[in-house]
Scaffold this active site. Structure first.
Site, short mmCIF file in Angstrom:
data_model
loop_
_atom_site.label_atom_id
_atom_site.label_comp_id
_atom_site.label_asym_id
_atom_site.label_seq_id
_atom_site.Cartn_x
_atom_site.Cartn_y
_atom_site.Cartn_z
N HIS A 146 -13.60 -123.34 16.56
CA HIS A 146 -14.61 -122.50 17.21
C HIS A 146 -16.00 -122.76 16.60
O HIS A 146 -16.99 -122.91 17.33
CB HIS A 146 -14.28 -121.01 17.04
CG HIS A 146 -13.04 -120.59 17.71
ND1 HIS A 146 -12.09 -119.81 17.06
CD2 HIS A 146 -12.55 -120.78 18.96
CE1 HIS A 146 -11.10 -119.55 17.90
NE2 HIS A 146 -11.34 -120.15 19.05
N LYS A 201 -3.95 -110.89 25.70
CA LYS A 201 -3.73 -111.05 24.26
C LYS A 201 -3.79 -109.69 23.58
O LYS A 201 -4.46 -108.78 24.03
CB LYS A 201 -4.80 -111.97 23.67
CG LYS A 201 -4.74 -113.39 24.20
CD LYS A 201 -5.79 -114.25 23.56
CE LYS A 201 -5.71 -115.68 24.09
NZ LYS A 201 -6.73 -116.54 23.47
N ARG A 215 -9.17 -128.61 23.77
CA ARG A 215 -8.44 -129.43 22.80
C ARG A 215 -7.59 -130.50 23.44
O ARG A 215 -7.30 -131.52 22.82
CB ARG A 215 -7.54 -128.53 21.94
CG ARG A 215 -8.31 -127.56 21.07
CD ARG A 215 -7.39 -126.56 20.46
NE ARG A 215 -6.83 -125.74 21.55
CZ ARG A 215 -6.06 -124.70 21.39
NH1 ARG A 215 -5.68 -124.34 20.19
NH2 ARG A 215 -5.62 -124.01 22.41
N SER A 264 -6.14 -120.49 16.99
CA SER A 264 -6.03 -119.17 16.37
C SER A 264 -4.57 -118.81 16.13
O SER A 264 -4.23 -118.20 15.12
CB SER A 264 -6.70 -118.11 17.26
OG SER A 264 -8.09 -118.32 17.30
#
Length: 139
Positions: A16, A40, A90, A126
């Site tokens: 990040h 989430k 990614r 994360s």
């Protein structure tokens, strides 16, 4: 030109930070938007996560601000005169998912710019960081 880098940032990772670093090289101002993601269950509230992001950003990054936000990213952009959304990707899975979000945000009047992850950061997520902190990952 103003940009927003949205995310749940639970936690804010080196990946990040790299996206924000590169975004600040491209745009005049960058807002790190600590968002609520209904899919989430973060370990902390958005204000606490925003404070954690502020704590790790270099103080000399004066063109970067951190804001907690509970609504749509496109709404934040329209309300605060932000020109573009910046998202890191990614891999192809990220690109497909982010592409769908970008199409929705474009339909709401806000374009998205994708920044590919640096090769050495492509495996950082994360989820992996949380697992390592809890002792659940051996990687």
């Amino acid at each position: 030109m103003r940009a927003v880098c949205p995310g749940s940032f639970d936690p804010f990772t080196s990946g990040h930070a790299d996206v924000v670093r590169r975004a600040r090289e491209i745009f005049d101002e960058v807002v790190v938007l600590v968002a609520v993601n209904s899919g989430k269950q973060p370990g902390a509230g958005e204000e606490e996560r925003a404070a954690a992001v502020r704590a790790v950003l270099p103080v000399e990054w004066t063109s970067v601000t951190v804001v907690a936000w509970g609504g749509l990213t496109a709404d934040y952009c329209r309300l605060h005169d932000v020109d573009v959304i910046v998202r890191g990707v990614r891999n192809t899975t990220d690109l497909q998912a982010e592409g769908r979000l970008a199409a929705m945000n474009q339909s709401l009047g806000v374009p998205t710019v994708f920044l590919p992850a640096q090769p050495e950061l492509a495996a950082v997520s994360s989820t992996v960081v949380r697992a390592r902190r809890s002792g659940g990952a051996s990687r």
